[in-house]
Design an enzyme around this catalytic site. Structure first.
Site, PDB file in Angstrom:
ATOM      1  N   PRO A   1       0.938  -1.256   0.087  1.00  0.00           N
ATOM      2  CA  PRO A   1       0.085  -0.120   0.102  1.00  0.00           C
ATOM      3  C   PRO A   1       0.849   1.279   0.179  1.00  0.00           C
ATOM      4  O   PRO A   1       1.715   1.484   0.948  1.00  0.00           O
ATOM      5  CB  PRO A   1      -0.832   0.036   1.473  1.00  0.00           C
ATOM      6  CG  PRO A   1      -0.593  -1.429   1.742  1.00  0.00           C
ATOM      7  CD  PRO A   1       0.733  -1.836   1.371  1.00  0.00           C
ATOM      8  N   GLU A   2       0.733   2.014  -1.073  1.00  0.00           N
ATOM      9  CA  GLU A   2       1.587   3.116  -0.942  1.00  0.00           C
ATOM     10  C   GLU A   2       0.454   4.311  -1.239  1.00  0.00           C
ATOM     11  O   GLU A   2      -0.796   4.056  -1.151  1.00  0.00           O
ATOM     12  CB  GLU A   2       2.584   3.317  -2.266  1.00  0.00           C
ATOM     13  CG  GLU A   2       3.430   2.152  -2.219  1.00  0.00           C
ATOM     14  CD  GLU A   2       4.660   1.978  -3.283  1.00  0.00           C
ATOM     15  OE1 GLU A   2       5.043   3.497  -3.971  1.00  0.00           O
ATOM     16  OE2 GLU A   2       5.100   0.963  -3.578  1.00  0.00           O
TER      17      GLU A   2
END
Length: 282
Positions: free
Chosen positions: A2-3
């Site tokens: 998750p960015e």
DNA sequence: ACGCCCGCCTGTAAGC
DNA sequence: TGCTTACAGGCGGGCG
């Protein structure tokens, strides 16, 4: 994993789904996920009876300012629920009766029986309530989409930095939100090598980097983020993202470069994989 | 605020 | 078949 684009996708949905809702029940089974708190009881006490004012984001952190203490005479206006997904964290909306996934560490129960569940197999993520936002988030640098208005602001940040471009992009103290996957995609789009010292970029190259960064991140948000082969990333409804279809270098070792057809190369730097086209990126 | 390694973690897949 | 190893990589801390 998750960015910024994945966290932003989650933020938008949570803001719409939970804004104004009241937290009625809290269970925290995973001690490591709430490691900043003394114990589950103290964590729960900081949340029960409060409302979700809104759902915000800074870099990869979700920031949820809380209103309406159950002790109305003693409100704590600074209290903020902070969530970081780490490597494998998921936030899932569910109904109270739904089957509980393995590695569900924290559950927030809202009115009407809805639940927000924090699932995190590798427990790098965390959930905590703080009245001191600065200490935990002040070190974060500029949000690439919220705080950078034009390429000259990016040039100022790069000025005098001898760090290589990729570690620079991923250093959350400079820019907040970019990780391994999106740094590779951004650098390919900007036609820049991962190991160029940050300060050596010409104005034209800084402009390319700024445009690429903005366009890649916005396109990834529009596609609701990237889910890789393990499909670890899920949105709050359990659906995978779609941006992996548009990846041009990440995970594409040996495939033809979309620009020049030369094979995409994978190199190891700093213990992690970097994907690039050695002809297009200079 | 350089570059790099380690530790924290689990699930998956490749290698023997 | 089953065991071992590598890999995935966020972040903080530590070292030279």
């Amino acid at each position: 994993m998750p960015e910024l684009p994945e966290v932003e996708t989650i933020r938008r949905d949570l803001d719409r789904e939970l804004g104004g809702k009241r937290i009625e029940r809290v269970t925290a089974g995973g001690v490591r996920s709430i490691r900043r708190h003394r114990d589950a009881a103290e964590f729960a006490a900081a949340l029960v009876g409060r409302t979700v004012k809104s759902v915000g984001r800074r870099g990869k952190y979700l920031r949820i300012p809380l209103g309406g203490s159950h002790r109305e005479d003693e409100p704590d206006p600074e209290a903020t629920l902070v969530i970081h997904l780490g490597m494998s964290g998921q936030l899932l909306l569910a109904a109270a009766g739904d089957a509980t996934a393995r590695h569900t560490h924290v559950v927030l129960g809202f009115d009407g029986g809805r639940e927000l569940r924090f699932v995190d197999p590798r427990t790098f993520g965390e959930v905590f309530v703080t009245d001191d936002q600065t200490r935990d988030l002040a070190r974060l640098g500029a949000d690439p989409l919220e705080d950078l208005r034009n390429w000259t602001e990016l040039a100022e940040l790069l000025h005098g930095r001898t760090t290589k471009l990729k570690p620079w992009l991923m250093d959350q103290r400079f820019l907040a939100g970019i990780g391994n996957l999106y740094s590779d995609e951004i650098l390919f789009a900007a036609r820049l090598r991962y190991d160029r010292p940050a300060e050596t970029l010409s104005p034209a190259e800084v402009r390319r980097l700024f445009r690429s960064m903005t366009e890649i991140l916005q396109a990834a948000i529009a596609s609701r983020g990237s889910s890789l082969a393990d499909e670890q990333y899920r949105d709050v409804f359990g659906a995978i993202g779609q941006y992996q279809r548009q990846h041009r270098v990440y995970g594409r070792e040996g495939e033809a470069c979309p620009r020049c057809r030369r094979a995409i190369v994978r190199v190891k730097t700093g213990g992690r994989s970097t994907f690039l086209c050695v002809r297009c990126q200079r």
